[in-house]
Enzyme design. Structure first.
Site, PDB file in Angstrom:
ATOM      1  N   GLU A 288       0.823  -1.205   0.000  1.00  0.00           N
ATOM      2  CA  GLU A 288       0.000   0.000   0.000  1.00  0.00           C
ATOM      3  C   GLU A 288       0.859   1.257   0.000  1.00  0.00           C
ATOM      4  O   GLU A 288       0.433   2.313  -0.488  1.00  0.00           O
ATOM      5  CB  GLU A 288      -0.929  -0.010   1.225  1.00  0.00           C
ATOM      6  N   HIS A 309       7.714 -26.906  -0.194  1.00  0.00           N
ATOM      7  CA  HIS A 309       7.055 -28.032  -0.853  1.00  0.00           C
ATOM      8  C   HIS A 309       5.865 -27.575  -1.694  1.00  0.00           C
ATOM      9  O   HIS A 309       5.051 -28.390  -2.117  1.00  0.00           O
ATOM     10  CB  HIS A 309       6.622 -29.054   0.193  1.00  0.00           C
ATOM     11  N   LYS A 423     -14.187   0.493  -3.885  1.00  0.00           N
ATOM     12  CA  LYS A 423     -15.269   0.958  -3.013  1.00  0.00           C
ATOM     13  C   LYS A 423     -16.355   1.667  -3.822  1.00  0.00           C
ATOM     14  O   LYS A 423     -17.547   1.461  -3.594  1.00  0.00           O
ATOM     15  CB  LYS A 423     -14.723   1.903  -1.944  1.00  0.00           C
TER      16      LYS A 423
END
Length: 446
Positions: A288, A309, A423
């Site tokens: 961010e 793995h 948003k």
């Protein structure tokens, strides 16, 4: 004390290249220290450790003690992004892995998190747990209107009021919010909630050492005084204008040198499973802060040896755009020896007498060497052990290095304009008043 080792980068960045970036990092350091860069109204976190008053710590401990007196055994912490990731990281790192299964009467309350998603199944399961426990809530939001935590808090608040009554519910809700404005501040004043302030000059992802993180960590039973002490000592180290002795400058300089050399993805690696959420907190902090203006190192994380793995193949042999930052814990908190076995069917008697942690150390060393040989440079950050003091220092180190690194990248490390795009679309699709034109435009695309 935390140390940074850049030796794993020496075959990728030579001394002259590193020195050039160290000089640039010193300029970025000056910008941060002098408060002359973009976003300089959000650098209040720099002196949190040295400026946190005793009265605030005592008040937080007072919440812990008053809720203990009520035998509260479950605290729902509501927040999203930086409003929960730091606390989640610290609590996961410091807790027994099977703390829930080993719970006994008198233990610190279990801390769970809500408001960090919009999953209906998840919030229903939170409520299932609240109904069989003695519950309280910490709600963390500057505005009180961020959708995910606001939805969760509405549901949790209504349950607490219906179960315990409004007066008692107000004793079981603590708000961490803006000092003077916003929906949550207004509600807290109206209902008489105990409140703590998120200062205007501290952004969410830099807030773990404020009440945003300290309150949940304290409620979980951990020593926030030790955490602040570790952060304070790292604050002092990272205040030095010295490329040779300031680990934040060293880290910022090298990761940017590698980035400009084509290493576009940074993987945070730890061989301590308890640090899984350090990776989540770190990804938000750096993603961010740096991911803007079409720039930025992409942050990812793995926990080893587990992820050797799964992701190990790609890291070893995939596209060579990777660098790694390995967080090493110098000393385990527990000890377990491997004993000899008469049959030795697994062929492991050569390990008899060694600790499991010694094997983990050799796995870490072997992996570092293999990845460097495979073309993946390595930065190494070492802390002495996994405790509150060292976590406090680690949090502060990464925050300070992030501010320096962002300015080195020539971006504003303290804003997040891109977060708003989803948003707006979500509000339009939910038919929020005021979004009618956008709703029509989006629905025409679907």
């Amino acid at each position: 004390m935390l140390k940074v080792n850049l030796g794993g980068c020496s075959s990728f960045i030579n001394d002259a290249q590193y020195k050039a970036y160290a000089e640039k990092a010193l300029v970025a350091f000056d910008t941060l220290e002098n408060g002359t860069g973009a976003g300089n109204d959000f650098i209040g976190w720099k002196h949190i450790a040295s400026e946190t008053p005793e009265s605030l710590i005592a008040s937080i401990e007072g919440v812990r003690d008053s809720w203990k007196a009520k035998n509260i055994d479950l605290v729902v912490v509501i927040g999203i992004g930086g409003s929960y990731l730091g606390a989640k990281c610290a609590i996961e790192a410091l807790s027994h892995t099977f703390a829930r299964e080993l719970r006994k009467e008198g233990d610190a309350p279990e801390i769970i998190f809500a408001g960090n998603n919009l999953s209906e199944d998840y919030i229903c399961e939170v409520m299932d747990l609240m109904k069989v426990r003695n519950a309280a809530c910490v709600v963390i939001s500057k505005s009180g209107t961020t959708t995910e935590p606001a939805v969760a808090f509405r549901i949790v608040k209504q349950y607490l009021e219906a179960t315990y009554g409004k007066a008692e519910a107000s004793e079981r809700i603590v708000a961490v919010t803006d000092k003077a404005r916003g929906a949550l501040k207004s509600l807290s004043t109206q209902e008489g909630y105990r409140t703590y302030v998120i200062e205007d000059n501290v952004g969410g992802r830099y807030s773990v050492l404020t009440p945003v993180g300290l309150l949940p960590i304290c409620l979980a039973g951990y020593d926030i005084r030790a955490m602040l002490k570790g952060a304070l000592e790292m604050e002092e180290v990272c205040a030095k204008r010295c490329a040779e002795c300031n680990p934040a400058i060293q880290y910022a300089a090298m990761r940017n040198a590698l980035y400009d050399g084509g290493k576009k993805i940074e993987i945070l690696v730890s061989f301590a499973p308890k640090l899984q959420y350090l990776g989540e907190w770190w990804k938000q902090l750096y993603g961010e802060s740096e991911g803007k203006d079409k720039k930025g190192i992409f942050p990812a994380s793995v926990i080893c040896t587990t992820d050797l793995h799964s992701m190990g193949q790609y890291i070893q042999d995939g596209e060579r755009t990777l660098m790694e930052t390995v967080v090493t814990v110098g000393e385990a908190n527990r000890s377990m020896k491997i004993e000899a076995d008469a049959q030795n069917l697994d062929g492991l008697n050569f390990l008899a007498g060694l600790s499991v942690e010694h094997c983990n150390r050799m796995a870490e060393l072997g992996t570092k060497l293999a990845h460097i040989d495979g073309g993946v440079p390595q930065l190494n950050v070492t802390i002495d052990k996994l405790d509150e003091y060292n976590l406090g220092g680690l949090f502060y180190f990464f925050e300070k290095a992030c501010g320096i690194s962002g300015y080195l990248l020539e971006v504003n490390p303290f804003n997040q304009p891109g977060v708003e795009a989803y948003k707006k679309n979500m509000f339009a699709l939910l038919h929020k008043p005021g979004y009618e034109e956008m709703t029509a435009a989006i629905e025409a695309r679907l």
